[in-house]
Write an enzyme that holds these catalytic residues in place. Structure first.
Site, PDB file in Angstrom:
ATOM      1  N   SER A   1      33.944  58.958  48.475  1.00  0.00           N
ATOM      2  CA  SER A   1      34.089  59.414  49.813  1.00  0.00           C
ATOM      3  C   SER A   1      34.983  58.191  50.557  1.00  0.00           C
ATOM      4  CB  SER A   1      32.747  59.441  50.272  1.00  0.00           C
ATOM      5  OG  SER A   1      31.971  60.568  49.695  1.00  0.00           O
TER       6      SER A   1
HETATM    7  N1  SAM Z   1      28.769  58.524  45.916  1.00  0.00           N
HETATM    8  C1  SAM Z   1      29.864  58.799  45.119  1.00  0.00           C
HETATM    9  C2  SAM Z   1      30.772  57.479  45.103  1.00  0.00           C
HETATM   10  O1  SAM Z   1      30.499  56.577  45.403  1.00  0.00           O
HETATM   11  O2  SAM Z   1      32.073  57.800  44.482  1.00  0.00           O
HETATM   12  C3  SAM Z   1      30.663  59.891  45.502  1.00  0.00           C
HETATM   13  C4  SAM Z   1      29.931  61.113  45.271  1.00  0.00           C
HETATM   14  S1  SAM Z   1      30.795  62.536  45.179  1.00  0.00           S
HETATM   15  C5  SAM Z   1      31.156  62.994  46.875  1.00  0.00           C
HETATM   16  C6  SAM Z   1      29.431  63.691  44.820  1.00  0.00           C
HETATM   17  C7  SAM Z   1      28.921  63.645  43.585  1.00  0.00           C
HETATM   18  O3  SAM Z   1      27.875  64.449  43.475  1.00  0.00           O
HETATM   19  C8  SAM Z   1      29.819  64.184  42.452  1.00  0.00           C
HETATM   20  O4  SAM Z   1      30.014  63.390  41.332  1.00  0.00           O
HETATM   21  C9  SAM Z   1      28.936  65.194  41.793  1.00  0.00           C
HETATM   22  O5  SAM Z   1      29.070  65.660  40.535  1.00  0.00           O
HETATM   23  C10 SAM Z   1      27.591  64.891  42.080  1.00  0.00           C
HETATM   24  N2  SAM Z   1      26.410  66.038  42.162  1.00  0.00           N
HETATM   25  C11 SAM Z   1      26.362  67.304  42.678  1.00  0.00           C
HETATM   26  N3  SAM Z   1      25.302  67.829  42.512  1.00  0.00           N
HETATM   27  C12 SAM Z   1      24.532  66.809  41.780  1.00  0.00           C
HETATM   28  C13 SAM Z   1      23.148  67.014  41.206  1.00  0.00           C
HETATM   29  N4  SAM Z   1      22.269  68.205  41.475  1.00  0.00           N
HETATM   30  N5  SAM Z   1      22.820  66.018  40.749  1.00  0.00           N
HETATM   31  C14 SAM Z   1      23.417  64.913  40.493  1.00  0.00           C
HETATM   32  N6  SAM Z   1      24.818  64.713  40.768  1.00  0.00           N
HETATM   33  C15 SAM Z   1      25.219  65.800  41.542  1.00  0.00           C
END
Ligand code: SAM
Length: 217
Positions: free
Chosen positions: A64
């Site tokens: 993000s």
């Molecule tokens: N916090 C992260 C960083 O610092 O890079 C950015 C996260 S990215 C915007 C959102 C993440 O949520 C993705 O890697 C995606 O695979 C994960 N995600 C989506 N649904 C999920 C779930 N039900 N459980 C775990 N991870 C999930």
């Protein structure tokens, strides 16, 4: 040849993208000064690692925008020592920031490839108080509850009930809620057995998948 340290780019990011937009908590600013963001993006993206925007991290996911990571972190109001849960490890950058500010961090990522890269980056920085789990995190991680703070870094259709249940008394849950193109950052706080909530700003996140998330397309 020495590895570039990007410290002047990092300082500019903190001053111009984070402080200038109103985040002033000294511990939060210090955490953003201390964590090398370029260690969490692909090497070809290092020149852009401190830019004012999200970056791709593979599998259609993103790290993000720095300001949004800072805002969500600040909204948790961590004092230090808390056990914290993050859902959506992605690159591991947000988990690293939380590791500096809290006692123990559990972070959940559904993609094993991203989880493994994040583990390696966190290990390289010797941030040993973070555990990255690979599973559907939409129902939280009851094994380590209750949490002083929960951050969801993907947008949910509605606030997942199990996450509210896993908050400690006084704990705060920060998450984006809504479909693509219409999401709002929400903060929920548990007080005296009840929950209060407020809406902060419109945001744009990838979808939360899984049991309490959006169904796969
Ligand atoms: N916090 C992260 C960083 O610092 O890079 C950015 C996260 S990215 C915007 C959102 C993440 O949520 C993705 O890697 C995606 O695979 C994960 N995600 C989506 N649904 C999920 C779930 N039900 N459980 C775990 N991870 C999930």
């Amino acid at each position: 040849m020495n590895a570039p340290d990007f410290s002047s780019q990092r300082e500019r990011m903190v001053r111009w993208q984070i402080e200038r937009r109103g985040i002033s908590t000294p511990r939060v600013l210090a955490a953003f000064r201390s964590v090398p963001r370029h260690c969490f993006v692909r090497r070809e993206d290092w020149p852009d690692a401190y830019e004012d925007r999200p970056l791709p991290i593979g599998l259609g996911q993103t790290i993000s925008q720095p300001y949004i990571v800072a805002l969500m972190t600040d909204l948790l109001r961590l004092q230090g020592g808390e056990t914290v849960l993050e859902i959506g490890t992605g690159s591991g950058y947000q988990a690293a920031i939380l590791a500096v500010l809290a006692g123990q961090v559990h972070s959940i990522e559904r993609h094993e490839l991203l989880a493994e890269h994040a583990r390696q980056a966190l290990e390289a920085l010797e941030l040993r108080n973070v555990t990255v789990h690979t599973t559907d995190g939409s129902a939280g991680w009851p094994e380590a509850a209750p949490y002083g703070g929960i951050l969801v870094t993907a947008a949910a259709p509605a606030v997942p009930g199990p996450l509210l249940e896993q908050l400690a008394e006084g704990g705060r849950l920060v998450l984006p809620v809504g479909p693509s193109g219409y999401q709002v950052l929400q903060v929920w706080q548990r007080e005296g057995g009840a929950w209060t909530h407020e809406e902060i700003i419109p945001v744009a996140f990838v979808p939360l998948r899984g049991q309490y998330g959006w169904k796969e397309e």
